[in-house]
Design a protein around this motif. Sequence first.
Motif: not given
Length: 199
Positions: A79-106
């Motif tokens: 899941v990758v997010f564009g990070a935007f300055d909330a006031e100016r609606a300008l993109p400042v970064a891209s941040v993601g979580l990758h290779r997510i696994k084992d979500l069902d593991a206790p």
Amino acid sequence: MTPEASDTAGTRSFANVTLRTARLLLRPWGEADIDAITAVCQDAEIQRYVPIPAPYSRADAEVFVRRVLPKGRAAGTDVVFGAFDAERALPVASVGLHRIKDLDAPCGGVGEIGYWAAPDARGLGYTAEAVREVCRWGFDELGLARVEWLAIAGNEASWHVVEKLGFVREGTLRSHSIQRGVREDIWIGSLLRDEAKLG
């Protein structure tokens, strides 16, 4: 925060997840962002350290937005997010979580944080703010136990972002990854849920 993730056949879809911080809106990259992504990805530092095509064209941004991102979100692995300055609606970064696994593991799952910062937004704390929120979401909403960080050895700017959040650099993976046809050493670090400095 609107974590509209749903479990389907053992996976989780992140199609509509958006996050907010005091200064930022983190949302999926979309069609309207293709030109901005294209422009930012001309940056030499991003091309040096991020595994993107070089040279980077508008067609590359179209593939990223239309195919790569939806596929990872639908699979529940990226899941990758564009990070935007909330006031100016300008993109400042891209941040993601990758290779997510084992979500069902206790004992909790694992994901890998990845990011770039727009050149004109560097040094303002936006990237660390966005990474902090994505890590918090991963721990609180996905139940991750560990978030990993990998970067080409020598990428001090990337390390400074996660070091502020409590990540521990664990070592160097020698000749681990190929970047621009060359094998590169990779720094690896991690943040565990009970160590996180995300307040």
